[in-house]
Design a protein around this motif. Structure first.
Motif, PDB file in Angstrom:
ATOM      1  N   GLY A 114      44.413  53.522  73.934  1.00 47.30           N
ATOM      2  CA  GLY A 114      44.642  52.608  75.045  1.00 47.30           C
ATOM      3  C   GLY A 114      43.524  52.538  76.067  1.00 47.30           C
ATOM      4  N   VAL A 140      40.955  42.819  74.137  1.00 45.50           N
ATOM      5  CA  VAL A 140      41.806  42.485  75.277  1.00 45.50           C
ATOM      6  C   VAL A 140      41.206  41.384  76.146  1.00 45.50           C
ATOM      7  CG1 VAL A 140      42.988  44.709  75.319  1.00 45.50           C
ATOM      8  CG2 VAL A 140      40.932  44.408  76.681  1.00 45.50           C
ATOM      9  N   LYS A 141      39.896  41.159  76.040  1.00 48.99           N
ATOM     10  CA  LYS A 141      39.227  40.026  76.692  1.00 48.99           C
ATOM     11  C   LYS A 141      38.191  39.520  75.708  1.00 48.99           C
ATOM     12  CE  LYS A 141      39.709  41.682  81.429  1.00 48.99           C
ATOM     13  NZ  LYS A 141      39.014  42.117  82.645  1.00 48.99           N
ATOM     14  N   GLU A 176      40.383  51.133  77.746  1.00 48.27           N
ATOM     15  CA  GLU A 176      39.694  49.855  77.727  1.00 48.27           C
ATOM     16  C   GLU A 176      38.213  50.085  77.960  1.00 48.27           C
ATOM     17  OE1 GLU A 176      39.462  45.605  80.088  1.00 48.27           O
ATOM     18  OE2 GLU A 176      41.393  46.612  79.976  1.00 48.27           O
ATOM     19  N   HIS A 195      35.951  42.855  76.024  1.00 51.63           N
ATOM     20  CA  HIS A 195      36.636  44.120  76.304  1.00 51.63           C
ATOM     21  C   HIS A 195      37.569  44.417  75.142  1.00 51.63           C
ATOM     22  CE1 HIS A 195      36.152  44.234  80.935  1.00 51.63           C
ATOM     23  NE2 HIS A 195      35.216  43.467  80.409  1.00 51.63           N
ATOM     24  N   PHE A 196      37.754  45.695  74.861  1.00 53.06           N
ATOM     25  CA  PHE A 196      38.670  46.108  73.809  1.00 53.06           C
ATOM     26  C   PHE A 196      39.390  47.366  74.239  1.00 53.06           C
ATOM     27  CE2 PHE A 196      34.862  48.530  72.915  1.00 53.06           C
ATOM     28  CZ  PHE A 196      35.328  49.773  72.496  1.00 53.06           C
ATOM     29  N   SER A 197      40.502  47.652  73.569  1.00 52.20           N
ATOM     30  CA  SER A 197      41.172  48.932  73.778  1.00 52.20           C
ATOM     31  C   SER A 197      41.106  49.705  72.473  1.00 52.20           C
ATOM     32  CB  SER A 197      42.614  48.758  74.260  1.00 52.20           C
ATOM     33  OG  SER A 197      43.386  48.078  73.306  1.00 52.20           O
ATOM     34  N   THR A 253      41.730  46.743  69.593  1.00 50.73           N
ATOM     35  CA  THR A 253      42.366  45.505  70.023  1.00 50.73           C
ATOM     36  C   THR A 253      41.482  44.822  71.048  1.00 50.73           C
ATOM     37  OG1 THR A 253      44.540  46.506  69.703  1.00 50.73           O
ATOM     38  CG2 THR A 253      44.440  44.531  71.100  1.00 50.73           C
ATOM     39  N   GLU A 284      37.353  45.357  65.664  1.00 49.94           N
ATOM     40  CA  GLU A 284      38.600  44.901  65.046  1.00 49.94           C
ATOM     41  C   GLU A 284      38.823  45.584  63.699  1.00 49.94           C
ATOM     42  OE1 GLU A 284      39.426  40.454  66.693  1.00 49.94           O
ATOM     43  OE2 GLU A 284      37.847  40.642  65.186  1.00 49.94           O
TER      44      GLU A 284
END
Length: 117
Positions: free
Chosen positions: A108, A89-90, A110, A102-104, A87, A82
């Motif tokens: 974009g 995402v989970k 993942e 999970h992150f992006s 970002t 972060e």
């Protein structure tokens, strides 16, 4: 040079990115990776165990195989992602054998981070 133990194992991961410097900044800050530049269109990364590359020769294609990183401290890894501009995402969830999130990244892609704890 490859050895017989390298057969059928992941050897390298390559990301098509929009901006190599932005990718280096993100992964360097989030995970402490080091980098070797090979011109303006390619950069190799090294996480201390696995090497891969960032290239601007292709078009970023989020999706595909899920690449999973390991972290001893999952909460610290999430905070690092972060802080670097990723970002989530989970959120952190449990699964048999551990926990992960999970992150992006800025392009974009993942990815996930897991721990045994």
């Amino acid at each position: 040079m490859a050895t017989p133990t390298d057969n059928r194992r992941i050897d390298y991961v390559e990301f098509n990115v929009n901006n190599i410097e932005a990718s280096k900044a993100f992964y360097g800050k989030a995970f402490g990776w080091s980098f070797t530049d090979y011109g303006s269109e390619y950069c190799e990364f090294d996480d201390g165990r696995l090497k891969g590359g960032f290239t601007t020769l292709g078009t970023p294609r989020p999706g595909g195989a899920l690449i999973i990183l390991y972290a001893d401290d999952l909460e610290a890894a999430l905070s690092s992602v972060e802080s670097a501009g990723g970002t989530i995402v989970k959120p952190i969830t449990g699964f048999p054998g551990g926990r992960r999130f999970h992150f992006s990244d800025p392009d974009g892609y993942e990815l996930a981070v897991w721990t045994k704890n």
